[in-house]
Design a protein around this motif. Structure first.
Motif, PDB file in Angstrom:
ATOM      1  N   ALA A   1     -10.368   7.491   4.141  1.00 21.17           N
ATOM      2  CA  ALA A   1     -10.551   8.880   3.175  1.00 21.17           C
ATOM      3  C   ALA A   1      -9.154   8.530   2.598  1.00 21.17           C
ATOM      4  O   ALA A   1      -7.667   8.605   3.130  1.00 21.17           O
ATOM      5  CB  ALA A   1     -11.271  10.095   3.418  1.00 21.17           C
ATOM      6  N   GLY A   2      -9.411   8.996   1.163  1.00 19.98           N
ATOM      7  CA  GLY A   2      -8.156   8.711   0.438  1.00 19.98           C
ATOM      8  C   GLY A   2      -7.260   7.861   0.435  1.00 19.98           C
ATOM      9  O   GLY A   2      -7.466   6.695   0.046  1.00 19.98           O
ATOM     10  N   GLU A   3      -6.272   7.784  -0.791  1.00 25.22           N
ATOM     11  CA  GLU A   3      -5.460   6.670  -1.749  1.00 25.22           C
ATOM     12  C   GLU A   3      -4.193   6.962  -1.066  1.00 25.22           C
ATOM     13  O   GLU A   3      -3.387   7.686  -1.268  1.00 25.22           O
ATOM     14  CB  GLU A   3      -5.825   6.910  -2.570  1.00 25.22           C
ATOM     15  N   ILE A   4      -3.273   5.330  -1.333  1.00 22.70           N
ATOM     16  CA  ILE A   4      -1.901   5.065  -1.115  1.00 22.70           C
ATOM     17  C   ILE A   4      -1.704   4.488  -2.398  1.00 22.70           C
ATOM     18  O   ILE A   4      -2.290   3.153  -2.651  1.00 22.70           O
ATOM     19  CB  ILE A   4      -1.879   4.584   0.195  1.00 22.70           C
ATOM     20  N   LYS A   5      -0.761   4.760  -2.879  1.00 20.01           N
ATOM     21  CA  LYS A   5      -0.213   3.829  -3.926  1.00 20.01           C
ATOM     22  C   LYS A   5       1.451   3.542  -3.682  1.00 20.01           C
ATOM     23  O   LYS A   5       2.076   4.650  -4.048  1.00 20.01           O
ATOM     24  CB  LYS A   5      -0.366   4.716  -5.914  1.00 20.01           C
ATOM     25  N   ILE A   6       1.833   2.504  -3.948  1.00 15.65           N
ATOM     26  CA  ILE A   6       3.584   2.219  -4.031  1.00 15.65           C
ATOM     27  C   ILE A   6       3.605   1.637  -5.356  1.00 15.65           C
ATOM     28  O   ILE A   6       3.462   0.539  -6.217  1.00 15.65           O
ATOM     29  CB  ILE A   6       3.517   1.387  -2.861  1.00 15.65           C
ATOM     30  N   ASP A   7       4.670   1.927  -5.834  1.00 17.67           N
ATOM     31  CA  ASP A   7       4.907   1.756  -7.570  1.00 17.67           C
ATOM     32  C   ASP A   7       3.653   1.455  -7.973  1.00 17.67           C
ATOM     33  O   ASP A   7       3.897   0.735  -9.443  1.00 17.67           O
ATOM     34  CB  ASP A   7       5.636   0.807  -7.254  1.00 17.67           C
ATOM     35  N   GLY A   8       2.887   2.802  -7.977  1.00 16.68           N
ATOM     36  CA  GLY A   8       1.678   3.037  -8.827  1.00 16.68           C
ATOM     37  C   GLY A   8       0.355   1.301  -8.302  1.00 16.68           C
ATOM     38  O   GLY A   8      -0.416   1.724  -9.143  1.00 16.68           O
ATOM     39  N   GLU A   9       0.783   0.914  -7.647  1.00 22.19           N
ATOM     40  CA  GLU A   9      -0.777  -0.181  -7.111  1.00 22.19           C
ATOM     41  C   GLU A   9      -1.093   0.100  -5.987  1.00 22.19           C
ATOM     42  O   GLU A   9       0.033   1.100  -4.840  1.00 22.19           O
ATOM     43  CB  GLU A   9       0.101  -1.653  -7.222  1.00 22.19           C
ATOM     44  N   ARG A  10      -2.192   0.234  -5.440  1.00 26.60           N
ATOM     45  CA  ARG A  10      -2.731   0.479  -3.842  1.00 26.60           C
ATOM     46  C   ARG A  10      -1.349  -0.348  -2.743  1.00 26.60           C
ATOM     47  O   ARG A  10      -1.601  -1.435  -2.886  1.00 26.60           O
ATOM     48  CB  ARG A  10      -4.341   0.231  -3.720  1.00 26.60           C
ATOM     49  N   ALA A  11      -1.835   0.648  -2.071  1.00 28.56           N
ATOM     50  CA  ALA A  11      -1.696  -0.154  -0.697  1.00 28.56           C
ATOM     51  C   ALA A  11      -2.159  -1.746   0.113  1.00 28.56           C
ATOM     52  O   ALA A  11      -3.251  -1.154  -0.653  1.00 28.56           O
ATOM     53  CB  ALA A  11      -1.226   0.842   0.004  1.00 28.56           C
ATOM     54  N   GLY A  12      -1.609  -2.433   0.249  1.00 30.05           N
ATOM     55  CA  GLY A  12      -2.343  -3.484   0.773  1.00 30.05           C
ATOM     56  C   GLY A  12      -2.706  -4.832   0.350  1.00 30.05           C
ATOM     57  O   GLY A  12      -2.696  -5.216   0.841  1.00 30.05           O
ATOM     58  N   GLU A  13      -2.305  -4.197  -1.053  1.00 26.86           N
ATOM     59  CA  GLU A  13      -2.575  -5.781  -2.241  1.00 26.86           C
ATOM     60  C   GLU A  13      -0.694  -6.213  -1.349  1.00 26.86           C
ATOM     61  O   GLU A  13       0.324  -5.633  -1.036  1.00 26.86           O
ATOM     62  CB  GLU A  13      -2.440  -5.465  -3.254  1.00 26.86           C
ATOM     63  N   LYS A  14      -1.194  -7.379  -1.892  1.00 28.39           N
ATOM     64  CA  LYS A  14      -0.131  -8.715  -2.038  1.00 28.39           C
ATOM     65  C   LYS A  14       0.925  -8.129  -2.850  1.00 28.39           C
ATOM     66  O   LYS A  14       2.623  -7.963  -2.317  1.00 28.39           O
ATOM     67  CB  LYS A  14      -0.548  -9.789  -2.452  1.00 28.39           C
ATOM     68  N   SER A  15       0.802  -7.681  -3.304  1.00 27.18           N
ATOM     69  CA  SER A  15       2.223  -7.063  -5.180  1.00 27.18           C
ATOM     70  C   SER A  15       3.289  -6.452  -4.193  1.00 27.18           C
ATOM     71  O   SER A  15       3.707  -5.840  -4.540  1.00 27.18           O
ATOM     72  CB  SER A  15       1.887  -6.226  -6.183  1.00 27.18           C
ATOM     73  N   CYS A  16       2.171  -5.407  -3.366  1.00 22.90           N
ATOM     74  CA  CYS A  16       2.776  -3.971  -2.854  1.00 22.90           C
ATOM     75  C   CYS A  16       3.693  -4.712  -1.449  1.00 22.90           C
ATOM     76  O   CYS A  16       4.537  -3.526  -1.271  1.00 22.90           O
ATOM     77  CB  CYS A  16       1.292  -3.208  -1.918  1.00 22.90           C
ATOM     78  N   LEU A  17       2.943  -5.381  -1.129  1.00 22.42           N
ATOM     79  CA  LEU A  17       3.658  -6.382   0.135  1.00 22.42           C
ATOM     80  C   LEU A  17       4.845  -6.357   0.020  1.00 22.42           C
ATOM     81  O   LEU A  17       5.551  -6.668   0.927  1.00 22.42           O
ATOM     82  CB  LEU A  17       2.316  -7.277   0.517  1.00 22.42           C
ATOM     83  N   GLU A  18       5.287  -7.631  -1.605  1.00 25.43           N
ATOM     84  CA  GLU A  18       6.281  -8.079  -1.424  1.00 25.43           C
ATOM     85  C   GLU A  18       7.147  -7.149  -1.861  1.00 25.43           C
ATOM     86  O   GLU A  18       8.684  -6.603  -1.981  1.00 25.43           O
ATOM     87  CB  GLU A  18       5.996  -9.111  -3.238  1.00 25.43           C
ATOM     88  N   LYS A  19       6.674  -5.303  -2.185  1.00 23.61           N
ATOM     89  CA  LYS A  19       7.703  -4.293  -3.115  1.00 23.61           C
ATOM     90  C   LYS A  19       7.924  -3.644  -1.625  1.00 23.61           C
ATOM     91  O   LYS A  19       9.044  -2.851  -1.824  1.00 23.61           O
ATOM     92  CB  LYS A  19       7.250  -3.798  -3.537  1.00 23.61           C
TER      93      LYS A  19
END
Length: 290
Positions: free
Chosen positions: A54-72
């Protein structure tokens, strides 16, 4: 930079429950708690290695786990993440190619600066050297967010100083942030701007370090004087034959007895009393709400 809202993750014998906090760009967050409190689980959720129930995690405005977040996101975990039969140079060549932001020249420079032999197999390196390698690789990818899981306990004193200088420089432009889980609270005393303290899977405190310093006081003095403190405000206390000390919830304008010593607690003292399970403990009123 990092937003965590109502995050819960359940396992068979443990649950991380309703974690909420945010970390702006340019700051370092110290992640505290005893072994098993959920620090590594939380970092794995942020990296996307675990999915939240449950819940949500965002990194620099994007959802955690997405490829763009892995790059960051750059990570240093407290166990090996690279094959032990490879050399640092091979790790850079093989795994660096998977990231758009990887800088081979910076990786080689970091390895030299950290005293890492580029052509020795990882299995022959010490644990501290293995963590230095992870750190060198993470920095070489130019991440926006660094997640560091208990690295400093395995560093020698000279490199600990280098490490603290490096992470402070990393956030100095206001565009990068760090979450550092560590038991070495002296390090957090030097560099942490935010504190998240986990206790049995819950966040007993999550906020700016100045908020923690404003909300608690360490009171020391004669035992009978401390026994007169309002029990509703006492987080924990320990009594000797004649003197005692206690961690209490602090309120502005509250007047303490003039015969006791009152100070802002160090992180070590604060955590000691938050974890104290014996002796004279108050009712913990308001402990989870600042």
């Amino acid at each position: 930079m990092l937003e965590i809202t109502g995050v819960t993750k359940r396992f068979q014998e443990f649950a991380l429950k309703d974690i909420t906090f945010s970390l702006p760009g340019g700051y370092i967050c110290g992640l505290m708690g005893r072994n098993g409190a959920g620090k590594t689980t939380l970092l794995r959720l942020v990296t996307g290695l675990y999915g939240a129930d449950a819940g949500e995690i965002k990194i620099d405005g994007e959802r955690a786990g997405e490829k763009s977040c892995l790059e960051k996101t750059g990570v240093v975990f407290n166990e090996p993440i690279f094959p032990q039969n490879m050399t640092p140079r091979q790790c850079g060549d093989v795994f660096g190619s998977r990231y758009k932001g990887y800088d081979a020249g910076l990786f080689a420079e970091n390895c030299r600066r950290f005293g890492l032999p580029e052509d020795v197999r990882l299995g022959k390196l010490s644990k501290g050297e293995g963590l230095k390698l992870q750190f060198a690789f993470a920095l070489s990818r130019h991440p926006r967010l660094l997640l560091l899981d208990e690295p400093t306990g395995n560093f020698d004193p000279d490199f600990r100083r280098e490490f603290l200088r490096t992470v402070t420089e990393f956030v100095s432009d206001g565009e990068h942030s760090i979450v550092l889980a560590t038991h070495i609270l002296e390090d957090l005393e030097q560099i942490a701007d935010y504190i998240v303290y986990l206790e049995r899977g819950s966040a007993a405190f999550a906020g700016e370090r100045t908020q923690l310093e404003d909300s608690y006081r360490l009171v020391q003095g004669e035992s009978y004087k401390l026994r007169l403190l309002n029990k509703e405000r006492v987080i924990g206390a320990e009594y000797g034959a004649h003197t005692a000390r206690a961690l209490v919830l602090h309120k502005p304008l509250y007047e303490y007895d003039g015969q006791v010593e009152v100070s802002v607690p160090s992180l070590a003292d604060w955590m000691y009393f938050m974890e104290k399970e014996d002796g004279d403990i108050g009712e913990h009123a308001g402990r989870y709400k600042q």
